[in-house]
Design an enzyme around this catalytic site. Structure first.
Site, short mmCIF file in Angstrom:
data_model
loop_
_atom_site.label_atom_id
_atom_site.label_comp_id
_atom_site.label_asym_id
_atom_site.label_seq_id
_atom_site.Cartn_x
_atom_site.Cartn_y
_atom_site.Cartn_z
N ARG A 71 -9.61 -0.42 15.81
CA ARG A 71 -9.57 0.51 14.44
C ARG A 71 -10.40 0.05 13.66
O ARG A 71 -11.37 0.85 13.20
CB ARG A 71 -8.01 0.25 13.94
N MET A 129 9.07 24.91 0.03
CA MET A 129 8.14 24.11 -0.38
C MET A 129 9.14 23.28 -1.53
O MET A 129 9.02 21.94 -1.70
CB MET A 129 7.19 24.71 -1.57
N TYR A 183 12.59 31.63 4.69
CA TYR A 183 11.67 32.37 5.01
C TYR A 183 11.41 32.48 6.49
O TYR A 183 11.93 32.22 7.19
CB TYR A 183 10.40 31.35 4.59
N LYS A 203 0.81 -1.20 -0.02
CA LYS A 203 0.15 -0.02 0.12
C LYS A 203 0.77 1.20 0.02
O LYS A 203 1.86 1.35 0.13
CB LYS A 203 -0.83 -0.13 1.13
#
Length: 368
Positions: free
Chosen positions: A136, A313, A264, A38
């Site tokens: 779950r 990013m 930043y 997965k």
């Protein structure tokens, strides 16, 4: 592998084979092996990984969602594929591509049976999941009588397996809890098999379960993280080989003066003359902001360099003041030389999150 010239995820299929064969040594020869692929095979490449595992002889595959199973079929996977968390809206596709659903609650069980009746399909392979403490997904012990009433004297479903999922097999302090889960699964699975007069495959062990509780291997085991090179414990990590190496390069080098800032929000302030390097990888590639501000290191020419300032990013900046470097040099983010487990730990997370989060825009290349 040649030196990286851009951000790449190198996938070593020989290491995958090593891990598969190592995990097999913990099992009886007759025990089936289910490979969990997965989440793009834990962030690598589900198609290539599954094809290699099919070649190696794995008995089953597991994915989380129907879409993942469809992709495997289109890639040439012919072995059975268990869908661990199917959604009713995708049942038509599931049947079309001969995928096998985990049925874990009465709602989804009734919806799937209704579709089979509508389509006049008999003996469709399914897997029944039981909740033994993870809380779950799964039927509880209290659901058994209602489940028997629903499943007896019906021809639409063929129950291929009964299974559960363990909560803490890597934690020695949870041994009692784990053994209680196994005991409850034993009780439930025997009762279900006897009442329904079936002989299903039974499976409960995950990777750490294979390594720590092999006596409970039943008829099949499931491995995800172990195939990709991580055993959740140092002694097992030493036996396994990480299959993926995330690499990038130095795009530009800056010579900083005292009080210069980087990135930043000016999150890094140079206290002395320093040298920084900018790398073409960022949080859009899976290296989140939690790895910035000096918490995490990368490997440059064999030496550790901290990530400085905020992760951007598409870029991160590192301090290479004491590391002889030049633009174009290769940088390792994680891999056999710098474990994803150790990198993830610097940001208070786990290797699973780091490796599965590598963006699909990162180029994958393979060592056969």
């Amino acid at each position: 592998m040649p030196k990286a010239q851009e951000t790449v995820l190198e996938i070593d299929l020989k290491s995958l084979e090593h891990n598969y064969r190592f995990l097999r040594t913990k099992l009886n020869p007759s025990t089936k092996f289910l490979s969990v692929v997965k989440a793009f095979a834990y962030g690598s490449d589900a198609d290539q990984i599954a094809l290699k595992l099919q070649e190696l002889g794995t008995d089953y595959f597991a994915v989380a969602y129907v879409k993942e199973g469809v992709a495997l079929r289109k890639a040439g996977i012919t072995k059975p594929i268990l869908v661990l968390h199917p959604q009713a809206v995708n049942f038509e596709r599931l049947i079309e591509f001969q995928l096998e659903p985990s049925l874990y609650a009465f709602g989804i069980l009734n919806q799937f049976m209704a579709l089979l009746i509508q389509k006049k399909i008999n003996r469709y392979p399914v897997h029944i999941k039981f909740n033994t403490g993870l809380n779950r997904l799964g039927f509880g012990e209290k659901d058994l009588e209602s489940l028997f009433q629903l499943l007896q004297n019906q021809d639409n479903l063929e129950i291929v397996s009964l299974f559960s999922h363990l909560a803490a097999t890597e934690d020695p302090q949870e041994e009692v809890f784990t053994k209680n889960q196994i005991a409850l699964f034993e009780k439930i699975s025997v009762e279900v098999a006897n009442r329904l007069k079936i002989q299903p495959i039974r499976h409960i062990l995950n990777t750490s379960g294979i390594l720590n509780y092999s006596e409970a291997q039943y008829d099949m085991v499931r491995s995800g993280i172990g195939l990709y090179g991580y055993g959740n414990e140092a002694k097992f990590d030493a036996e396994l080989k990480p299959i993926a190496t995330l690499k990038t390069i130095i795009s530009q080098i800056h010579h900083l003066s005292p009080n210069d800032t980087v990135g930043y929000n000016r999150a890094y302030v140079s206290k002395s003359p320093r040298v920084s390097a900018t790398l073409p990888i960022g949080h859009a590639d899976g290296i989140g902001r939690q790895y910035g501000k000096g918490k995490t290191f990368v490997l440059v020419n064999g030496q550790m360099a901290p990530i400085i300032g905020n992760v951007c990013m598409d870029m991160i900046m590192i301090d290479i003041t004491d590391i002889p470097s030049k633009e174009g040099d290769e940088v390792v983010i994680f891999g056999p030389q710098l474990s994803a487990h150790d990198v993830a730990k610097t940001a208070n997370t786990i290797s699973y999150e780091l490796i599965t989060g590598i963006s699909q825009r990162v180029k994958r290349i393979y060592t056969p």
